[in-house]
Design a protein around this motif. Structure first.
Motif, PDB file in Angstrom:
ATOM      1  N   GLU A 114       4.061  -8.547  14.770  1.00  0.00           N
ATOM      2  CA  GLU A 114       5.197  -9.182  15.425  1.00  0.00           C
ATOM      3  C   GLU A 114       6.309  -8.192  15.764  1.00  0.00           C
ATOM      4  O   GLU A 114       7.184  -8.494  16.582  1.00  0.00           O
ATOM      5  CB  GLU A 114       5.744 -10.288  14.524  1.00  0.00           C
ATOM      6  N   GLU A 115       6.287  -7.020  15.141  1.00  0.00           N
ATOM      7  CA  GLU A 115       7.350  -6.037  15.365  1.00  0.00           C
ATOM      8  C   GLU A 115       7.185  -5.280  16.672  1.00  0.00           C
ATOM      9  O   GLU A 115       8.103  -4.601  17.130  1.00  0.00           O
ATOM     10  CB  GLU A 115       7.395  -5.043  14.204  1.00  0.00           C
ATOM     11  N   ARG A 156      -1.677  -1.697  17.713  1.00  0.00           N
ATOM     12  CA  ARG A 156      -1.886  -3.152  17.631  1.00  0.00           C
ATOM     13  C   ARG A 156      -3.353  -3.475  17.356  1.00  0.00           C
ATOM     14  O   ARG A 156      -3.677  -4.354  16.541  1.00  0.00           O
ATOM     15  CB  ARG A 156      -1.418  -3.822  18.923  1.00  0.00           C
ATOM     16  N   THR A 167       0.675  -9.482   9.668  1.00  0.00           N
ATOM     17  CA  THR A 167       1.206 -10.342  10.738  1.00  0.00           C
ATOM     18  C   THR A 167       2.606  -9.897  11.127  1.00  0.00           C
ATOM     19  O   THR A 167       2.952  -9.836  12.324  1.00  0.00           O
ATOM     20  CB  THR A 167       1.232 -11.811  10.265  1.00  0.00           C
ATOM     21  N   ARG A 168       3.447  -9.551  10.136  1.00  0.00           N
ATOM     22  CA  ARG A 168       4.799  -9.074  10.427  1.00  0.00           C
ATOM     23  C   ARG A 168       4.743  -7.773  11.219  1.00  0.00           C
ATOM     24  O   ARG A 168       5.521  -7.571  12.152  1.00  0.00           O
ATOM     25  CB  ARG A 168       5.589  -8.834   9.136  1.00  0.00           C
TER      26      ARG A 168
END
Length: 389
Positions: free
Chosen positions: A387-388, A363, A383-384
């Motif tokens: 978010e995962e 992260r 960003t995706r």
């Protein structure tokens, strides 16, 4: 039809005029006049059997007429040593072969190392590609006036420093050819960014180089590399989203371009090509296969590292190692690199850490990459990824 002929013939005509007149500005003025005359006459009379010869002869005669009208008429005509035959009426039966193709000389003049790189790029696109100054300005996100000044400075430096209109001697050719190939590849990468499509123009220049230097493997290697990359262009984005190679819709790939790229690569290898463009093209070719031989890709990247010494290439080798099932070894290779300011260093490291289950570190790496991202597709992709988790 006319536009296609004009784009095809512009570089050839201008090269002939620069060689004849020894002056970029005069050559471009004469070429523009000839093309303007053609746009008026050809729709009614039809395109001549040899459009390049028609345009070149018309442009030369216009240049001579212009010089004759100037005050220093006698001296300039003498200096130009204008052949009397050029004063005769144009014979439509003249063969294209009677007009020497001097585009190779023009390419080496435009890409001379005495010119700043930005001037080399702009002059190559204008002189060889026939792109309008406004289009080149849009491609590089500068004003048209800025681009005009850039082109003017480049032409002035050619005159002031006596840059020769010639193909370099054999002992200088390898280094000079490398510089030319680098300019063409830079043009391609500007187009590949998606801001303005210069990719097809770079491939057209690559085809010219390969045709004019048929025994140079790196010219064919660069052409293969650009063609293979361009074949996958439509699949690289879905709207504003960046699509990784393994997720691309292969039905969007241009199979004819892939075949053309592989043919150019085969030619480069047959010529004994082992240089960086040939190796990169071989990697790009492997990446169009199903399944992709990732260990072989990693090995080719290792060879490319030896040729270039580039830490970015080493980063790509690490990514290939991960795809080959060795993320721990890949991470060790990445952690040896000094690329902290490079977006893809952190995104690659984040992916490797994610695969190894080190989520907190992953992260942090993705956040660092996001802070460096400048384009919408890059930001959306990162960003995706965050978010995962």
């Amino acid at each position: 039809m006319l536009e296609e002929v004009f784009r095809e013939e512009w570089g050839r005509v201008l090269a002939s005029l620069v060689g004849f007149l020894g002056d970029f500005d005069r050559a471009e003025e004469a070429a523009q006049e000839a093309f303007a005359i053609a746009s008026e006459r050809w729709p009614a009379s039809g395109v001549p059997r040899n459009p390049g010869a028609w345009l070149t002869t018309t442009a030369r005669r216009r240049a001579i007429d212009r010089i004759r009208r100037e005050r220093t008429l006698a001296e300039k005509i003498h200096l130009l040593a204008v052949p009397e035959a050029l004063m005769d009426e144009f014979d439509d039966t003249v063969a294209d072969a009677t007009i020497k193709d001097e585009r190779l000389e023009l390419i080496f003049t435009c890409c001379h190392p005495a010119l700043p790189l930005e001037g080399q790029v702009a002059l190559t696109l204008r002189a060889l590609g026939g792109l309008a100054t406004a289009d080149i300005a849009r491609a590089f996100l500068v004003s048209e006036e800025t681009m005009k000044r850039r082109l003017t400075r480049a032409r002035a430096k050619i005159r002031a420093t006596g840059i020769p209109f010639a193909v370099p001697d054999a002992h200088r050719l390898p280094d000079r050819l490398d510089a030319v190939l680098a300019v063409v590849y830079l043009i391609y990468n500007e187009g590949y960014s998606g801001r303005v499509d210069l990719g097809a123009e770079a491939i057209r220049l690559g085809n010219v180089l390969a045709a004019l230097m048929p025994e140079q493997p790196e010219a064919h290697g660069l052409l293969a590399l650009m063609t293979l990359h361009h074949a996958r262009r439509r699949a690289r984005f879905s709207g504003d989203d960046l699509v990784l190679l393994e997720d691309q819709d292969r039905s969007l790939w241009d199979l004819d371009r892939i075949a053309a790229g592989r043919a150019a690569l085969d030619r480069a290898i047959a010529l004994g090509g082992r240089g960086p463009y040939v190796v990169q093209a071989a990697i790009a070719s492997l990446q169009t296969r199903v399944p992709i031989d990732w260990p072989r890709v990693a090995e080719l990247y290792r060879r490319l590292v030896e040729l270039t010494g580039s830490p970015v290439v080493e980063l790509n080798r690490a990514a290939a190692l991960a795809q080959a099932g060795e993320p721990a070894e890949a991470l060790r290779a990445v952690d040896r690199l000094d690329l902290d300011a490079y977006l893809y260093y952190h995104s690659t490291r984040g992916e490797l850490l994610r695969r190894l289950g080190r989520d907190d570190e992953a992260r942090a790496a993705y956040r660092r990459a996001l802070a460096l991202a400048t384009s919408t597709p890059e930001r959306r992709f990162l960003t995706r990824r965050l978010e995962e988790f």
